[in-house]
Every structure is written in C-alpha cells, then in structure tokens.
Scaffold this motif. Sequence first.
Motif, PDB file in Angstrom:
ATOM      1  N   THR A   1      -1.107  94.107  22.786  1.00 15.18           N
ATOM      2  CA  THR A   1       0.019  93.197  22.351  1.00 15.18           C
ATOM      3  C   THR A   1       0.521  92.606  23.564  1.00 15.18           C
ATOM      4  O   THR A   1       1.121  92.898  24.818  1.00 15.18           O
ATOM      5  CB  THR A   1       1.244  93.936  21.842  1.00 15.18           C
ATOM      6  N   SER A   2       0.300  91.115  23.726  1.00 14.13           N
ATOM      7  CA  SER A   2       0.569  90.328  24.780  1.00 14.13           C
ATOM      8  C   SER A   2       1.900  89.947  24.832  1.00 14.13           C
ATOM      9  O   SER A   2       2.774  90.177  25.413  1.00 14.13           O
ATOM     10  CB  SER A   2      -0.569  89.286  25.141  1.00 14.13           C
ATOM     11  N   LYS A   3       1.929  88.321  24.340  1.00 14.68           N
ATOM     12  CA  LYS A   3       3.434  87.967  24.023  1.00 14.68           C
ATOM     13  C   LYS A   3       4.190  88.424  22.834  1.00 14.68           C
ATOM     14  O   LYS A   3       3.507  88.202  21.736  1.00 14.68           O
ATOM     15  CB  LYS A   3       3.035  86.395  24.131  1.00 14.68           C
ATOM     16  N   LEU A   4       5.373  88.619  23.132  1.00 15.53           N
ATOM     17  CA  LEU A   4       6.169  89.054  21.948  1.00 15.53           C
ATOM     18  C   LEU A   4       7.048  87.784  21.505  1.00 15.53           C
ATOM     19  O   LEU A   4       7.831  87.146  22.308  1.00 15.53           O
ATOM     20  CB  LEU A   4       6.950  90.071  22.122  1.00 15.53           C
ATOM     21  N   ASN A   5       7.292  87.586  20.179  1.00 11.52           N
ATOM     22  CA  ASN A   5       8.229  86.964  19.669  1.00 11.52           C
ATOM     23  C   ASN A   5       9.382  87.554  19.163  1.00 11.52           C
ATOM     24  O   ASN A   5       9.173  88.084  17.886  1.00 11.52           O
ATOM     25  CB  ASN A   5       7.512  85.942  18.392  1.00 11.52           C
ATOM     26  N   PHE A   6      10.472  87.592  19.938  1.00  8.40           N
ATOM     27  CA  PHE A   6      11.364  88.573  19.362  1.00  8.40           C
ATOM     28  C   PHE A   6      12.085  88.449  18.389  1.00  8.40           C
ATOM     29  O   PHE A   6      12.663  89.292  17.493  1.00  8.40           O
ATOM     30  CB  PHE A   6      12.361  88.851  20.801  1.00  8.40           C
ATOM     31  N   ALA A   7      12.384  87.138  17.854  1.00 10.44           N
ATOM     32  CA  ALA A   7      12.772  86.848  16.966  1.00 10.44           C
ATOM     33  C   ALA A   7      12.268  87.371  15.522  1.00 10.44           C
ATOM     34  O   ALA A   7      12.596  87.942  14.489  1.00 10.44           O
ATOM     35  CB  ALA A   7      13.188  85.264  16.523  1.00 10.44           C
ATOM     36  N   ALA A   8      10.783  86.914  15.460  1.00 14.94           N
ATOM     37  CA  ALA A   8      10.081  87.312  14.258  1.00 14.94           C
ATOM     38  C   ALA A   8       9.999  88.939  14.344  1.00 14.94           C
ATOM     39  O   ALA A   8       9.721  89.649  13.134  1.00 14.94           O
ATOM     40  CB  ALA A   8       8.547  86.938  14.526  1.00 14.94           C
ATOM     41  N   LEU A   9       9.881  89.637  15.623  1.00 17.08           N
ATOM     42  CA  LEU A   9      10.058  91.170  15.418  1.00 17.08           C
ATOM     43  C   LEU A   9      11.135  91.736  14.893  1.00 17.08           C
ATOM     44  O   LEU A   9      11.201  92.580  14.235  1.00 17.08           O
ATOM     45  CB  LEU A   9       9.589  91.762  17.018  1.00 17.08           C
ATOM     46  N   GLY A  10      12.232  90.883  15.429  1.00  9.66           N
ATOM     47  CA  GLY A  10      13.468  91.548  14.750  1.00  9.66           C
ATOM     48  C   GLY A  10      13.569  91.670  13.158  1.00  9.66           C
ATOM     49  O   GLY A  10      14.034  92.136  12.623  1.00  9.66           O
ATOM     50  N   PHE A  11      13.202  90.173  12.662  1.00  6.80           N
ATOM     51  CA  PHE A  11      13.015  90.178  11.337  1.00  6.80           C
ATOM     52  C   PHE A  11      12.022  91.043  10.381  1.00  6.80           C
ATOM     53  O   PHE A  11      12.534  91.414   9.560  1.00  6.80           O
ATOM     54  CB  PHE A  11      13.047  88.827  11.037  1.00  6.80           C
ATOM     55  N   ALA A  12      11.133  91.316  11.363  1.00 12.74           N
ATOM     56  CA  ALA A  12      10.096  92.288  10.721  1.00 12.74           C
ATOM     57  C   ALA A  12      10.772  93.643  10.832  1.00 12.74           C
ATOM     58  O   ALA A  12      10.631  94.506   9.507  1.00 12.74           O
ATOM     59  CB  ALA A  12       8.778  92.340  11.633  1.00 12.74           C
ATOM     60  N   VAL A  13      11.620  93.977  11.854  1.00 15.02           N
ATOM     61  CA  VAL A  13      12.331  95.423  11.690  1.00 15.02           C
ATOM     62  C   VAL A  13      13.156  95.480  10.506  1.00 15.02           C
ATOM     63  O   VAL A  13      13.441  96.282   9.830  1.00 15.02           O
ATOM     64  CB  VAL A  13      12.913  95.581  13.078  1.00 15.02           C
ATOM     65  N   VAL A  14      14.056  94.363  10.436  1.00 13.11           N
ATOM     66  CA  VAL A  14      14.730  94.225   9.334  1.00 13.11           C
ATOM     67  C   VAL A  14      14.059  94.383   7.963  1.00 13.11           C
ATOM     68  O   VAL A  14      14.554  95.167   7.108  1.00 13.11           O
ATOM     69  CB  VAL A  14      15.746  92.961   9.185  1.00 13.11           C
ATOM     70  N   GLY A  15      13.073  93.581   7.763  1.00 14.87           N
ATOM     71  CA  GLY A  15      12.189  93.783   6.525  1.00 14.87           C
ATOM     72  C   GLY A  15      11.739  95.169   6.176  1.00 14.87           C
ATOM     73  O   GLY A  15      11.740  95.559   4.947  1.00 14.87           O
ATOM     74  N   LEU A  16      11.238  95.753   7.355  1.00 17.24           N
ATOM     75  CA  LEU A  16      10.979  97.233   7.059  1.00 17.24           C
ATOM     76  C   LEU A  16      11.796  98.245   6.887  1.00 17.24           C
ATOM     77  O   LEU A  16      11.935  99.037   5.996  1.00 17.24           O
ATOM     78  CB  LEU A  16      10.197  97.619   8.566  1.00 17.24           C
ATOM     79  N   ALA A  17      13.323  97.904   7.395  1.00 14.49           N
ATOM     80  CA  ALA A  17      14.497  98.600   7.008  1.00 14.49           C
ATOM     81  C   ALA A  17      14.711  98.591   5.723  1.00 14.49           C
ATOM     82  O   ALA A  17      15.269  99.337   4.976  1.00 14.49           O
ATOM     83  CB  ALA A  17      15.552  98.423   8.124  1.00 14.49           C
ATOM     84  N   LEU A  18      14.831  97.297   5.127  1.00 16.33           N
ATOM     85  CA  LEU A  18      15.021  97.067   3.720  1.00 16.33           C
ATOM     86  C   LEU A  18      13.822  97.689   2.849  1.00 16.33           C
ATOM     87  O   LEU A  18      14.458  98.366   1.706  1.00 16.33           O
ATOM     88  CB  LEU A  18      14.834  95.394   3.387  1.00 16.33           C
ATOM     89  N   PHE A  19      12.667  97.743   3.462  1.00 15.72           N
ATOM     90  CA  PHE A  19      11.714  98.418   2.560  1.00 15.72           C
ATOM     91  C   PHE A  19      12.154  99.974   2.452  1.00 15.72           C
ATOM     92  O   PHE A  19      11.970 100.563   1.236  1.00 15.72           O
ATOM     93  CB  PHE A  19      10.267  98.113   3.197  1.00 15.72           C
ATOM     94  N   TRP A  20      12.478 100.358   3.499  1.00 19.74           N
ATOM     95  CA  TRP A  20      12.893 101.951   3.636  1.00 19.74           C
ATOM     96  C   TRP A  20      14.006 102.183   2.621  1.00 19.74           C
ATOM     97  O   TRP A  20      14.034 103.039   1.698  1.00 19.74           O
ATOM     98  CB  TRP A  20      13.212 102.292   4.950  1.00 19.74           C
ATOM     99  N   LEU A  21      14.903 101.308   2.712  1.00 21.78           N
ATOM    100  CA  LEU A  21      16.389 101.454   1.901  1.00 21.78           C
ATOM    101  C   LEU A  21      15.948 101.424   0.536  1.00 21.78           C
ATOM    102  O   LEU A  21      16.533 102.262  -0.284  1.00 21.78           O
ATOM    103  CB  LEU A  21      17.217 100.332   2.344  1.00 21.78           C
ATOM    104  N   LEU A  22      15.035 100.603  -0.092  1.00 19.80           N
ATOM    105  CA  LEU A  22      14.714 100.356  -1.170  1.00 19.80           C
ATOM    106  C   LEU A  22      14.127 101.590  -1.986  1.00 19.80           C
ATOM    107  O   LEU A  22      14.380 102.071  -3.087  1.00 19.80           O
ATOM    108  CB  LEU A  22      14.023  99.037  -1.678  1.00 19.80           C
ATOM    109  N   LEU A  23      13.003 102.275  -1.112  1.00 18.26           N
ATOM    110  CA  LEU A  23      12.516 103.378  -1.591  1.00 18.26           C
ATOM    111  C   LEU A  23      13.546 104.436  -1.471  1.00 18.26           C
ATOM    112  O   LEU A  23      13.454 105.315  -2.659  1.00 18.26           O
ATOM    113  CB  LEU A  23      11.426 103.666  -0.469  1.00 18.26           C
ATOM    114  N   ARG A  24      14.233 104.766  -0.837  1.00 17.72           N
ATOM    115  CA  ARG A  24      15.353 105.681  -0.675  1.00 17.72           C
ATOM    116  C   ARG A  24      16.438 105.516  -1.976  1.00 17.72           C
ATOM    117  O   ARG A  24      16.751 106.561  -2.326  1.00 17.72           O
ATOM    118  CB  ARG A  24      16.136 105.765   0.479  1.00 17.72           C
ATOM    119  N   LYS A  25      16.669 104.381  -2.245  1.00 19.81           N
ATOM    120  CA  LYS A  25      17.455 104.169  -3.445  1.00 19.81           C
ATOM    121  C   LYS A  25      16.690 104.207  -4.687  1.00 19.81           C
ATOM    122  O   LYS A  25      17.373 104.005  -5.924  1.00 19.81           O
ATOM    123  CB  LYS A  25      18.190 102.785  -3.411  1.00 19.81           C
TER     124      LYS A  25
END
Length: 465
Positions: free
Chosen positions: A192-216
């Motif tokens: 992993t060379s150059k990070l786009n922190f905005a995209a990475l932040g939204f990806a983390v939010v999306g993964l958190a939403l995925f986890w929350l839907l599973l738990r619900k």
Amino acid sequence: MAAPQNRRSVFLGRLPLPERNYLADALRTETTGGVLLLVAAVTALIWANTPLHGSYETVRSFHLGPAALGLDLSLQHWAADGLLAVFFFVAGIELKRELVAGELRDPKAAILPVVAALCGMAVPALVYTAVATTGGGSLGGWAVPTATDIAFALAVLAVIGTALPSALRAFLLTLAVVDDLFAILIIAVFFTSKLNFAALGFAVVGLALFWLLLRKGVRGWYVYVPLAVVNWALMYNSGVHATIAGVAMGLMLRCTRHEDEEHSPGEHIEHLVRPLSAGLAVPLFALFSAGVAVTGGALADVFTRPETLGVVLGLVVGKAVGVFGGTWAAARFTRAELNPDLKWPDVLAVAALAGIGFTVSLLIGELAFGDDAVLAGEVKAAVLVGSLIAAVVSGALLKMRDNKYKKLTADEERDEDEDGIPDIYEEHNPEFHLRMAAKYEARAAEHRRLAELAAGRTTQDDGRA
C-alpha cells in the motif's frame, strides 16, 4: 478414574464427524476449482505463446468501468482486484469458521498449523532474500514465494493423493487459511503506497454498516451485495488493495449455529459463494495473469536471474523446509505428538505440496514488480516453474505413501452396520456394538445352517457309496 493431566495430545488425530463432513464438502469444491484453475493457466500459456499472443495482450489490456469513480480498469486488473476479492471473502469466512468452530478454536490444536504456516512463509522469504542478496538482485519480491495456492494443491491431491487421510487434508486446508491471512496482511502493509484517507474513511464506515446490519439480523442479498460492491470500490480508491474489503466482510459473518439453525449464516453464504470463487473468480484471474512468454531463453533466465531463482527455490525448498520444520518443532517442543498411524514422511509430502504457490504469488508478483513489465513476466514464469516442480516432488512423495493412505482411508470409511456413520466414530456407542452383535449372530446362524446342509449332503454321498 481421572485422566492424568500431563497426557499428550495427538497431532493429526481423527477429526470430529461434523468437521470431517464439512471438510469433505469444502475439498470437493476446491478440487473442482483447482482443475478449472489448471485448465485456465494452461489456456493462458498456450494463448500467450502462439501467433495469437497479440490478441491475448489486447484482451487482458481492454479497459472498462466508470472512470469518474476511479474504476476504469483493464480486464487483468478487474480480475486481480475485483474477482480475487470474492476469493478472499471466502478465505475470510473460512478463517472465521476455523477460529470459532474448527481446528483453530482450541489454542493447543491451533499452534501447530499456525507455527507451520508462519515458518512456511518466513523460510521462503529468507531463501529469496539470501539468493537475491547474493546475486545482487531486487529484494522487492521477498513475499512472492510465501503463499500457498490451496486450489492447485488440492487439484494435485485429486489426481494423486486420493486416499490422503482427512486429518492431513484438514491440516493442509487450515495451513492454507492461515497462510492466506498473513498474505492479506503482507499485501495490506507492504504493498500500500499512497493512501486516500477520505476514501479509506468511507470504506471503514461502509464496513461498520455491513457489520451492524449483520448484528441486527437484516436479511436479503439485495442489501448486502450492493453494500459489498460499494465497500470494495471505496477500498480500491483508498490505495489499500481491494481484496482487503473482501476478507474483512468475510470475517464479520457469524459462523456459530443457534439451536434452531442447521447451518450458520457464514456456512450458508460460504456454500453459495465458494463455487463462484473456485469455479469462476480464481480461474479467470489465472487466465488473465498466467499468460507469460515461455522460451528457452526465458526458462534459462528463471534459473540464472537472482529474483526468479529466489522465487523457485523459495517455493520448492523454502516452503517444504519451513512447513515441515515448523511442524516438527511445534510437535517436539509442545505437548502434541504425531498420530501413530502416520509418519513424518506423510507430513513432508504435505509440506512439499504447500510449495504450489500460484494465485496469491502471481498477485504479489504483479504488485512487487508492477513498474518493470519484463521482470514481472519473468517472476510469473518463476512462480509457474516453482509450482510445477513442487507439484511433481509432492506428487512423487504422495505416490510413495499411497498404499499406506489407502489403508487409513478404508479404516475411516468402514460402515459395517450401514447406518451412514463410519464405524470408527461409534466405537463408544453401545447401540453400535449391539447392532454389530446382531449382524454377527445372523451370519453365524446362516453359516450353521449351511454347515448342516453340507454335512447332510456328505452323509447322503457316503450312503450311496
């Protein structure tokens, strides 16, 4: 009377019946996928080494996808970044299942395959580094020979090691799962060379939403598939390899069963997605990645150039030494001991089989030498040559032990009372012994009847004489 506390555990002992049945289903799919993978790789090699090689380059370099979303990718990149995310999604589910319900749930049992996998990655990396340093080559490819391709390895077993005991198969599968996990970590940390922190932040939010839907307990593919695609796209644009999104979502699935469930959600999803991974995603990746020009000069370079020689020796020697040595050391210095029905040459055969490093090795080779097309192609050729040598060596070792395997498999499969459960799993069941006693008594009665008939015929013959 209580068992002594210092009793040693058996390494590669008999698997519990549910684990054995799950393993059999998984291996059938992976074996079929391995055959398709082999066909795809051979097709790519033939296509790239005939007068049609120009069309091969044209096809895999063809771009499609929405450029505005940063997804105008070639077919080769769609295969490596998109389709392999499906492969790693299944790997994530496998790892989660092993951690909560499989061989890795017990730390004492897990230490052997984990140590074997770690040593099986460390030693090839050291072999590559030593060869590259000695020859003055690039150290960038140190991670190429660290991965094991489970689909290809199981394809070899399907052809040669058909009678391999289920415990050894489970060891190979668990080894490959742990291997995949560390390969994912290597990709995430070192490529992993150059990070786009905005995209990475939204990806983390999306993964958190995925986890929350599973738990619900939210259900419906129409919810999760679009969200998974969005998470994958965000992860790709973040600069982190997109396959990380796949394994992250796989690890989030629940792999333990509730009382009213026949299969956990993770097992159910894996059952649906595994054929897509093994039968389509990985073979297409091989088709667009394995096509390298193979000439006499190129093959000679594989054994003379330090980078490529390091890859070959890492796969053939490093993997076998690392996996076998790690397994032996863990068994030697822990409370585990080898199953008395097996011998260390059996473990060596599986260790040599782990040297078949195709899918992930090709991927890491592309990532490591992406800015040098010539060297990247030579490294791919080295992966193919090293995997082929490892397959031949392990195949010879497996064939030498084939008769031993057949006897062990026959013992595992015997079902004399015909109740659908192998007898070896019912040795402590009183009903099993009662059923067997009834069968033997019926046989004895039949033999007594036949003996009386035979004795009657003999008396009649003596009377006529």
